[in-house]
Design a protein around this motif. Structure first.
Motif, PDB file in Angstrom:
ATOM      1  N   ALA A 294      40.852  27.233 -38.926  1.00 47.24           N
ATOM      2  CA  ALA A 294      42.251  26.803 -39.052  1.00 47.24           C
ATOM      3  C   ALA A 294      42.838  27.278 -40.355  1.00 47.24           C
ATOM      4  CB  ALA A 294      42.332  25.287 -38.938  1.00 47.24           C
TER       5      ALA A 294
ATOM      6  N   LYS B 242      36.885  15.658 -38.513  1.00 49.20           N
ATOM      7  CA  LYS B 242      35.916  16.349 -37.660  1.00 49.20           C
ATOM      8  C   LYS B 242      36.557  16.781 -36.348  1.00 49.20           C
ATOM      9  CE  LYS B 242      31.789  14.307 -39.492  1.00 49.20           C
ATOM     10  NZ  LYS B 242      31.504  12.912 -39.742  1.00 49.20           N
ATOM     11  N   PHE B 243      37.570  16.069 -35.948  1.00 51.41           N
ATOM     12  CA  PHE B 243      38.201  16.379 -34.670  1.00 51.41           C
ATOM     13  C   PHE B 243      39.598  16.945 -34.856  1.00 51.41           C
ATOM     14  CE2 PHE B 243      34.929  14.638 -32.021  1.00 51.41           C
ATOM     15  CZ  PHE B 243      34.285  13.746 -32.865  1.00 51.41           C
TER      16      PHE B 243
ATOM     17  N   PRO C  61      43.679  13.761 -27.722  1.00 52.29           N
ATOM     18  CA  PRO C  61      44.743  12.936 -27.139  1.00 52.29           C
ATOM     19  C   PRO C  61      44.870  13.119 -25.628  1.00 52.29           C
ATOM     20  CG  PRO C  61      45.577  14.276 -28.963  1.00 52.29           C
ATOM     21  CD  PRO C  61      44.169  14.674 -28.765  1.00 52.29           C
TER      22      PRO C  61
ATOM     23  N   ASN D 230      35.517  24.810 -37.410  1.00 47.43           N
ATOM     24  CA  ASN D 230      36.893  24.673 -36.909  1.00 47.43           C
ATOM     25  C   ASN D 230      37.893  24.627 -38.045  1.00 47.43           C
ATOM     26  OD1 ASN D 230      36.456  24.776 -34.195  1.00 47.43           O
ATOM     27  ND2 ASN D 230      36.585  22.572 -33.854  1.00 47.43           N
ATOM     28  N   THR D 231      37.584  23.787 -39.031  1.00 57.71           N
ATOM     29  CA  THR D 231      38.485  23.657 -40.175  1.00 57.71           C
ATOM     30  C   THR D 231      38.635  24.984 -40.904  1.00 57.71           C
ATOM     31  OG1 THR D 231      37.573  21.442 -40.405  1.00 57.71           O
ATOM     32  CG2 THR D 231      39.016  22.203 -42.165  1.00 57.71           C
TER      33      THR D 231
ATOM     34  N   GLN E 231      36.887   9.473 -24.414  1.00 59.13           N
ATOM     35  CA  GLN E 231      36.408   8.865 -25.649  1.00 59.13           C
ATOM     36  C   GLN E 231      37.522   8.736 -26.685  1.00 59.13           C
ATOM     37  OE1 GLN E 231      32.804   8.373 -26.804  1.00 59.13           O
ATOM     38  NE2 GLN E 231      32.910   7.902 -24.632  1.00 59.13           N
ATOM     39  N   LYS E 232      38.699   9.163 -26.317  1.00 62.39           N
ATOM     40  CA  LYS E 232      39.864   9.138 -27.204  1.00 62.39           C
ATOM     41  C   LYS E 232      39.655  10.043 -28.415  1.00 62.39           C
ATOM     42  CE  LYS E 232      42.367   5.626 -25.430  1.00 62.39           C
ATOM     43  NZ  LYS E 232      42.077   4.243 -25.403  1.00 62.39           N
ATOM     44  N   ARG E 233      38.834  11.047 -28.236  1.00 62.81           N
ATOM     45  CA  ARG E 233      38.622  11.981 -29.330  1.00 62.81           C
ATOM     46  C   ARG E 233      39.671  13.053 -29.353  1.00 62.81           C
ATOM     47  NH1 ARG E 233      36.316  10.117 -33.527  1.00 62.81           N
ATOM     48  NH2 ARG E 233      34.248   9.238 -33.169  1.00 62.81           N
TER      49      ARG E 233
ATOM     50  N   VAL F  21      37.397  20.646 -28.750  1.00 62.53           N
ATOM     51  CA  VAL F  21      38.381  20.061 -29.658  1.00 62.53           C
ATOM     52  C   VAL F  21      39.295  21.145 -30.202  1.00 62.53           C
ATOM     53  CG1 VAL F  21      38.687  18.953 -31.903  1.00 62.53           C
ATOM     54  CG2 VAL F  21      36.951  18.111 -30.337  1.00 62.53           C
TER      55      VAL F  21
ATOM     56  N   LYS G 180      43.421  21.779 -29.795  1.00 67.55           N
ATOM     57  CA  LYS G 180      44.313  21.771 -30.939  1.00 67.55           C
ATOM     58  C   LYS G 180      44.998  23.122 -31.127  1.00 67.55           C
ATOM     59  CE  LYS G 180      44.354  17.813 -32.712  1.00 67.55           C
ATOM     60  NZ  LYS G 180      45.584  17.162 -33.179  1.00 67.55           N
TER      61      LYS G 180
ATOM     62  N   GLY H 134      32.458  21.326 -36.494  1.00 66.78           N
ATOM     63  CA  GLY H 134      33.718  20.778 -36.963  1.00 66.78           C
ATOM     64  C   GLY H 134      34.182  21.470 -38.236  1.00 66.78           C
TER      65      GLY H 134
ATOM     66  N   GLY I  65      30.900  14.033 -33.674  1.00 67.79           N
ATOM     67  CA  GLY I  65      31.597  15.290 -33.394  1.00 67.79           C
ATOM     68  C   GLY I  65      30.663  16.420 -32.999  1.00 67.79           C
TER      69      GLY I  65
ATOM     70  N   LEU J 217      43.563  26.008 -31.768  1.00 67.28           N
ATOM     71  CA  LEU J 217      43.024  26.867 -32.815  1.00 67.28           C
ATOM     72  C   LEU J 217      43.021  28.311 -32.319  1.00 67.28           C
ATOM     73  CD1 LEU J 217      39.995  25.070 -34.469  1.00 67.28           C
ATOM     74  CD2 LEU J 217      42.262  25.473 -35.379  1.00 67.28           C
TER      75      LEU J 217
END
Lengths: 289, 291, 340
Positions: free
Chosen positions: C76, A250-251, C315, C72-73, C311-313, C92, C96, C69, C139, C98
């Motif tokens: 990508a 999801k992330f 990096p 996003n995938t 939240q460490k979601r 997010v 990354k 989410g 998410g 995107l």
């Protein structure tokens, strides 16, 4: 006096090293361990090549970093997941969570499917009752009935363990039934001419005779529960190695996804090796001669 | 423990009375054994010889208690043989040792079923294995033994329970010729010690003469007793016995009896002392003509 | 002789016409894939009316997505050209790298997403959630807001059992009495409310408290580079849909009810919980802003990213400039100018 020792026991072993009868037994063992077989070398080389390709692919950006994270980033993610944890649990805790589900589901299946399968192999009427039920749900993909399970059993571990139980049940049951059928009837006859009654035949002949195929069924069951694990951790889980992979998706944390997948693969491998070892211990007569 | 030597057993008397065995129903029924009457006296070594498929194995299985008679009766010391039991020990042609048990445990098995205590079992098994010349192999698994060794184990395993009779279904059929000869000698020596009744199935004429007191010849299917030939050759019998005139006369007689039945079993017949009834005349044109 | 000349003339003329067509025509893709969210917004109107097909002149494939989410995938993987993403998944995605841009405000989330809790458990605020079970889709916008609220009210998230569930699964769990609260959206939200639930927090309240949540339309950068005029037309069509929504809520409700296969009353209620922003307003400082001066959305994205990093979601928090670059009002500007 007749010479009765002209018959030699059967031996088979494939060692590369040519050693003659004079070499002491302990020396022979040491030589066998120290010089790895050609097959092992090939496996090691293949793994190194894959690792190397992986590193090069990410270093030279043959694929986007999002699709394939570099080996180093995967390593770092692994270390972080163990030290600081992933969403509240360390990697080990997540793995333990998943293992608990698998072992419980498998354990339940073992104590129910194996006795039932053995009974089905021995008694055709019992087989007639259960066979159609098992054969019906066996080909169904677990995800298809998983939502029903959650509906009936709730969102806790119960529904997940139940799913794993249902996945492990058919291979164990079917292999137990086949195993019984596969016991050579001559052995049963021989036992009866030696005075064994039906129960004794079952305990001393059918049961040990079924062990090899039972273990095959067990290895299949372990594989199946493993592949179903991720499905089981898809709904309402907050821990588990399969859940990590889903959550990270999801992330877009492909480094975490890789960690999850690699850990799952290695664990599956280890479990399989464990079962093989158990099989060796339980059926010592198969590995000799 | 095992009864040895001269305890002349009044036990081990097999009586087969007008036995008939039929498999299947109606049209597809096969009559394997048709009105067989024969006997094995206590302590006697009796062979049954006949062509393949003549029903000799079926007959043995009825005595063993695996197959019920369709008509007639089979008794051992007066009791009908409707169930298998330790009173009728059996040695099979195929691999019948329990693979997951060591050689010694295999031999102990019957004793264990009888409830004999562990140390007693062990020493009994060891004695028997010693007799068979296999003491050094007591902890081996059957897999590790050669064919001849396995049959030796099979024999002493069956003897361990002191059965009234030993039923042997072509026990040496799967072995090579040399091993077979050795095994016959081992068997006959062992039998001399125990003098137990033996009912032995074979299709090897020499074997039957060498081992037995009497030989029954069975017809082709449906099996009947064609002839009963006593073997008055003196014991102990050795390889030299096989070249005496008496031996050869018996062999000649048995051979003719068997040939007749073998041919019948294959659909042909004995004509002028030779092969007849196989009218395939392949002329100079060769096989191609026939096709 | 005359015939030869005629042939020549004809061929020459035909050649000119072909050349002219080639020069004028912008090369078009064979198919455009638009990923749309399973929400109540104006895009459903443009979908229903077939406006994109007409405006872009290219066949359109519409693909439904349940979460940002998943969009996003898909971006990508290059399987969609346009999509819709909420601010947490956008944060997010940008972190990354995107390859997409935010080009239009699809909707501002209000009461259509809310935190509902069991009435009989007397839960008045997140403080009362300690030791309770809360379902929320990880998410998503509501996940982000739940965590933000917990932090705001100084509640240790570890003292609350937070379970990852989609809205439909959360409803099932609620009916089974497995959970005490859920932060989800319509229509499952209303079903929960009707089964003994009370709303204790809405996304509208959170927006006022400084935590707005919204969805933007996104386009893949490589697509936009190749077909900028098509992107303009896309944005223009969406603006038209928003106008329609603002002018005729009744008709809009009917259309959306049909598209989502839900009863009209549900849709009407959902419409009141969602806000559409008119095209010109989007260029204002609260929303996308202009190409010269980007608006508040950049700040929202950046603070969302900061929160997610905590939240460490993700990096680490990427450079704010990346978020600035992500928000691209240029196409909307072109569309608005064209109208005038």
């Amino acid at each position: 006096m007749m010479d009765m020792s002209n018959t030699e026991p059967l031996h088979s072993s494939a060692t590369i090293v040519k050693v003659d009868q004079d070499t002491s037994r302990s020396a022979r063992v040491i030589i066998r361990l120290a010089r790895p077989s050609t097959e092992r070398l090939i496996t090691a080389a293949t793994l190194l090549i894959i690792l190397g390709l992986w590193y090069l692919a990410t270093h030279y950006q043959w694929v986007p970093g999002l699709f394939v994270p570099s080996p180093l980033s995967v390593w770092r993610a692994l270390v972080e997941m163990q030290q600081t944890g992933y969403q509240g649990h360390t990697l080990f805790e997540h793995l333990a969570s998943s293992m608990y589900r698998i072992v419980t589901g498998l354990g339940m299946a073992l104590v129910t499917a194996v006795p039932l399968g053995l009974l089905m192999g021995v008694n055709s009427k019992i087989r007639a009752i259960f066979d159609p039920l098992i054969e019906f749900y066996r080909p169904l993909p677990p995800l298809a009935y998983y939502t029903l399970l959650v509906l009936w059993l709730g969102i806790d571990n119960t529904s997940k363990i139940m799913l794993l139980f249902l996945a492990a049940f058919p291979p164990l049951c079917v292999s137990a039934a086949q195993a019984v059928k596969g016991v050579d009837p001559v052995l049963i006859r021989a036992a009866r001419t030696l005075g064994a009654n039906a129960i004794q035949v079952f305990l001393y002949i059918v049961l040990p005779g079924s062990l090899p195929e039972l273990f095959t069924g067990l290895r299949i069951a372990v594989g199946v529960t493993f592949s179903v694990l991720v499905a089981a951790e898809m709904v309402a889980a907050s821990s588990g190695i399969g859940w990590i992979v889903l959550d990270a998706g999801k992330f877009l944390r492909s480094d975490v996804i890789f960690v999850g997948i690699i850990v799952m693969g290695l664990t599956g491998l280890l479990l399989d090796k464990l079962v093989r070892k158990l099989e060796q211990l339980a059926t010592p007569w198969r590995s000799c001669g | 423990m095992i009864s040895v030597a001269n305890q002349a057993s009044v036990r081990g008397h097999i009586l087969v009375d007008h036995l008939r065995v039929r498999f299947g129903h109606d049209r597809s029924a096969v009559e394997a054994v048709s009105d067989v009457s024969m006997a094995v006296q206590p302590g006697e070594f009796v062979s049954i010889i006949g062509p393949s498929g003549c029903g000799k194995s079926t007959l043995l299985n009825v005595v063993a208690g695996f197959v019920p008679p369709s008509a007639g009766q089979v008794t051992l010391d007066g009791k009908t043989t409707d169930k298998p039991g330790a009173d009728r020990g059996m040695v099979f042609q195929q691999y019948s040792l329990f693979p997951w048990m060591s050689v010694r445990r295999n031999v102990e098995f019957g004793l264990k079923m009888q409830g004999m205590e562990k140390s007693q079992r062990q020493s009994a098994a060891r004695t028997l294995l010693g007799l068979a010349g296999l003491l050094g192999f007591e902890n081996h698994y059957p897999e590790q033994l050669s064919g001849g060794m396995r049959q030796r184990v099979g024999i002493v395993r069956a003897l361990a329970t002191s059965p009234q009779v030993l039923l042997m279904d072509e026990p040496f059929g799967a072995l090579d010729a040399q091993t077979r000869v050795v095994m016959q000698q081992i068997l006959t020596r062992m039998w001399q010690r125990f003098r137990i009744s033996v009912l032995f199935i074979t299709h090897d004429i020499d074997e039957s003469i060498f081992l037995s007191d009497r030989v029954y010849v069975m017809t082709a299917r449906p099996g009947r007793i064609k002839a009963e030939i006593p073997i008055p050759l003196p014991r102990p019998r050795t390889p030299d016995t096989a070249i005496t005139a008496e031996y050869l006369a018996i062999k000649h007689k048995l051979r003719n009896l068997i040939s007749e039945e073998s041919l019948k079993a294959m659909g042909g017949e004995l004509k002028d002392g030779g092969l007849g009834g196989f009218d395939i005349d392949v002329g100079p044109q060769g096989v191609a003509e026939l096709i | 002789m005359k015939q030869c000349k005629l042939w020549f003339g004809g061929a020459f003329g035909l050649g000119l016409i072909i050349l002219a067509n080639l020069a004028l025509a912008e090369d078009k893709p064979a198919l455009i894939t638009i990923g749309y969210l399973n929400l109540v917004n104006a895009q459903l109107i443009s979908k229903h009316m077939g406006w994109h097909e007409k405006a872009l002149g290219v066949p359109i494939k519409w693909v439904k997505f349940d979460s940002g989410g998943a969009v996003n995938t898909a971006i990508a993987g290059g399987s969609i050209d346009f999509g819709g993403v909420g601010n947490p998944p956008s944060a997010v995605g940008v972190s990354k790298g995107l390859p997409y841009e935010g080009i239009f405000v699809l909707n501002m989330l209000g009461a259509v997403e809310s935190l509902v809790a069991r009435t009989d458990k007397n839960i008045k605020s997140v403080k009362d959630l300690v030791g309770k079970k809360v379902a929320v889709p990880f998410g998503s916008t509501t996940h982000y807001l739940l965590m933000a609220e917990l932090k705001k009210e100084a509640v240790d998230p570890r003292s609350v059992t937070i379970i990852d569930m989609g809205p439909v699964d959360a409803l099932a769990a609620w009916l089974r009495n497995d959970i005490d609260a859920a932060y989800i959206w319509e229509p499952s939200l209303d079903k929960i409310v009707k089964s003994g639930g009370t709303i204790i927090l809405t996304s509208a309240q959170m927006a006022k408290a400084g935590y707005p949540t919204w969805d933007v339309a996104v386009v893949r950068k490589d697509f936009a580079k190749k077909y900028p005029t098509l992107v303009n037309k896309f944005v223009k069509t969406e603006a038209k849909a928003v106008e329609f929504w603002l002018k005729d809520p009744q008709q809009s409700a009917e259309i959306i009810a049909e598209e989502l296969a839900l009863p009209k009353e549900d849709i009407t209620r959902m419409i009141t919980g969602t806000t559409m922003v008119a095209a010109k307003q989007q260029l204002g400082p609260t929303y996308l802003g202009t190409s010269n001066k980007k608006g508040g959305f950049v700040d929202t994205l950046y603070s969302t990213a900061q929160f997610l990093a905590e939240q460490k979601r993700i990096p680490a928090v990427p450079d704010k400039a990346l978020y600035d670059a992500f928000i691209n009002p240029a196409y909307l500007e072109a569309a608005v100018m064209q109208k005038q």
